[in-house]
Write a protein that holds these residues in place. Structure first.
Motif, PDB file in Angstrom:
ATOM      1  N   ASN A  99       9.595  63.428  46.608  1.00 17.08           N
ATOM      2  CA  ASN A  99       8.345  63.940  47.176  1.00 17.08           C
ATOM      3  C   ASN A  99       7.393  64.529  46.141  1.00 17.08           C
ATOM      4  N   GLU A 100       7.940  65.033  45.036  1.00 20.60           N
ATOM      5  CA  GLU A 100       7.094  65.665  44.023  1.00 20.60           C
ATOM      6  C   GLU A 100       6.664  64.693  42.918  1.00 20.60           C
ATOM      7  N   TRP A 101       7.023  63.393  43.083  1.00 26.23           N
ATOM      8  CA  TRP A 101       6.819  62.434  42.010  1.00 26.23           C
ATOM      9  C   TRP A 101       6.075  61.185  42.476  1.00 26.23           C
ATOM     10  N   VAL A 102       5.405  60.537  41.544  1.00 29.14           N
ATOM     11  CA  VAL A 102       4.774  59.240  41.786  1.00 29.14           C
ATOM     12  C   VAL A 102       5.006  58.346  40.574  1.00 29.14           C
ATOM     13  N   SER A 103       4.782  57.059  40.757  1.00 30.53           N
ATOM     14  CA  SER A 103       4.852  56.121  39.648  1.00 30.53           C
ATOM     15  C   SER A 103       3.686  56.377  38.695  1.00 30.53           C
ATOM     16  N   SER A 104       3.980  56.402  37.381  1.00 31.44           N
ATOM     17  CA  SER A 104       2.909  56.561  36.390  1.00 31.44           C
ATOM     18  C   SER A 104       2.065  55.308  36.265  1.00 31.44           C
ATOM     19  N   VAL A 105       2.597  54.208  36.744  1.00 29.12           N
ATOM     20  CA  VAL A 105       1.900  52.924  36.607  1.00 29.12           C
ATOM     21  C   VAL A 105       0.690  52.860  37.528  1.00 29.12           C
ATOM     22  N   ASP A 106       0.901  53.202  38.799  1.00 28.04           N
ATOM     23  CA  ASP A 106      -0.187  53.037  39.774  1.00 28.04           C
ATOM     24  C   ASP A 106      -0.209  54.125  40.850  1.00 28.04           C
ATOM     25  N   SER A 107       0.515  55.227  40.617  1.00 31.33           N
ATOM     26  CA  SER A 107       0.574  56.356  41.564  1.00 31.33           C
ATOM     27  C   SER A 107       1.218  55.989  42.899  1.00 31.33           C
ATOM     28  N   SER A 108       1.960  54.895  42.923  1.00 29.59           N
ATOM     29  CA  SER A 108       2.669  54.499  44.142  1.00 29.59           C
ATOM     30  C   SER A 108       3.985  55.271  44.244  1.00 29.59           C
ATOM     31  N   ASN A 109       4.732  55.007  45.328  1.00 33.25           N
ATOM     32  CA  ASN A 109       5.998  55.701  45.527  1.00 33.25           C
ATOM     33  C   ASN A 109       7.002  55.341  44.423  1.00 33.25           C
ATOM     34  N   VAL A 110       7.840  56.304  44.101  1.00 32.94           N
ATOM     35  CA  VAL A 110       8.857  56.111  43.056  1.00 32.94           C
ATOM     36  C   VAL A 110       9.952  55.159  43.555  1.00 32.94           C
ATOM     37  N   ALA A 137      10.987  49.635  36.061  1.00 32.83           N
ATOM     38  CA  ALA A 137      10.161  50.094  37.184  1.00 32.83           C
ATOM     39  C   ALA A 137       8.995  50.942  36.684  1.00 32.83           C
ATOM     40  N   GLY A 138       9.077  51.409  35.438  1.00 28.66           N
ATOM     41  CA  GLY A 138       8.002  52.204  34.861  1.00 28.66           C
ATOM     42  C   GLY A 138       8.289  53.697  34.893  1.00 28.66           C
ATOM     43  N   ASP A 139       7.503  54.439  34.135  1.00 29.72           N
ATOM     44  CA  ASP A 139       7.645  55.889  34.075  1.00 29.72           C
ATOM     45  C   ASP A 139       7.289  56.513  35.422  1.00 29.72           C
ATOM     46  N   ILE A 140       7.766  57.743  35.628  1.00 23.79           N
ATOM     47  CA  ILE A 140       7.352  58.508  36.804  1.00 23.79           C
ATOM     48  C   ILE A 140       6.796  59.850  36.337  1.00 23.79           C
TER      49      ILE A 140
END
Length: 263
Positions: A76-87, A103-106
Motif C-alpha cells: 500500500n505504501e509503494w508504487v512501481s518506479s517505472v510508471d507508478s502502477s501497482n507493485v 519488474a523494475g524498481d519500486i
C-alpha cells in the motif's frame, strides 16, 4: 569616596556581570569564549524545548512516531518506479517481499527529506552470479543516493561498490554481512542536501549507516547522485521517495520490516 571613582566601580561591575551568561535556551548555541564561568548549577540548566516522548513497541520494536512502510501485509505504501502502477514484486508468507526479476524498481508513495530509516534485507539463499551480479539491490535516499545491497560473502568486488557502500563514493568502514541467505539490518540516518534558489548546492547531504549494529558509514558527506557511469550530479531537488532497486539480474533479494521516522 569620590563620586567619579564610585561611578567607575559601578561601570566595571556592570560590565563584568554582563558577561556571566547562563546557558539557557536563549544562549545554548552561543560560544562561551570570553565569558565568566557560572558559579551556580542553575546557570547551566536548560529547561526548553522539551523533547517529545517516543515509545517503542515491545513486540515490533517500532517507534511510536514512525511511519510503517512495509509490514508484510501489502504494498500500500509503494508504487512501481517505472510508471507508478501497482507493485508486482513477490509478497511472501513470512511477511517479506522479494524482488520480481525485471519488474523494475519500486518506490514509496510518500516523499521524504531528513529521515531515520530501518530496513531489513536478505540475499538469495541460492548463489547466482558473481561480483556485482550476486544478490545486487540498493536502498536509494530521495531516489538518488544509493546504499548498496549485495552478497559479498566469498565474492569480492570494487570496495566503493561493495555491500554497505554509498555506491561509487563511500567505502564502508567495515563489512558486517550476515551469512548468505540470512537477514541483514540497515539503520540509516540521512540528512538531505540543501540548495539555494538559484539551484546551487549550499550544503551536502550526509548518510550514517549501521549494518547489523556495526557503524559502517559515519556521517558520510555525499558528493552527489550515485552514478554507475560518470561523476556525481547535483541538480536541485526537494523531498523525494525512498527507492528499492531491481538490478534485473535475478537478484532474489528480499526485504521486510521497513519503517521511517521523519527528522
Amino acid at each position: 569616596m569620590n563620586k567619579v571613582l564610585i561611578l567607575l566601580i559601578v561601570l566595571v561591575f556592570t560590565s563584568c556581570s554582563s558577561k556571566i551568561v547562563p546557558v539557557d535556551s536563549k544562549h545554548k548555541n552561543e560560544s562561551t569564549e570570553g565569558l565568566i564561568e557560572p558559579k551556580k548549577p542553575k546557570a547551566t540548566e536548560v529547561w526548553e524545548p522539551i523533547p517529545k516522548v517516543v515509545t517503542v513497541n515491545e513486540e515490533t520494536q517500532i517507534p511510536s512516531d514512525a511511519i510503517v512502510l512495509f509490514n508484510g501485509e501489502s504494498f500500500n505504501e509503494w508504487v512501481s518506479s517505472v510508471d507508478s502502477s501497482n507493485v508486482t514484486w513477490v509478497l511472501n508468507s513470512d511477511k517479506s517481499m522479494t524482488v520480481k526479476n525485471k519488474a523494475g524498481d519500486i518506490q514509496t508513495k510518500r516523499n521524504f527529506g531528513d529521515i531515520q530509516l530501518h530496513i531489513e534485507w536478505k540475499s538469495s539463499e541460492e548463489i547466482i552470479g558473481s561480483g556485482q551480479h550476486r544478490s545486487n539491490s540498493g536502498v536509494f535516499m530521495q531516489n538518488r543516493y544509493e546504499v548498496q545491497v549485495l552478497d559479498n560473502n566469498d565474492n569480492e568486488t570494487y570496495v566503493n561498490g561493495q555491500v554497505g557502500s554509498i555506491y561509487k563514493q563511500g567505502i564502508p568502514l567495515a563489512k558486517a554481512s550476515s551469512k548468505t541467505g540470512y537477514w541483514n539490518v540497515y539503520d540509516i540516518i540521512y540528512h538531505a542536501p540543501m540548495f539555494e534558489d538559484a539551484g546551487n548546492k549550499t550544503k551536502s547531504g550526509t548518510i550514517t549507516v549501521l549494518h547489523n549494529g556495526v557503524l559502517i558509514q559515519d556521517h558520510y558527506e555525499i558528493k552527489g547522485t550515485t552514478e554507475f557511469i560518470g561523476w556525481p550530479k547535483n541538480k536541485p531537488h526537494g523531498k523525494a521517495p525512498i527507492k528499492l532497486q531491481d538490478h534485473r539480474d535475478n537478484s532474489g533479494v528480499s526485504y521486510r520490516n521497513i519503517w521511517v521516522r521523519e527528522l
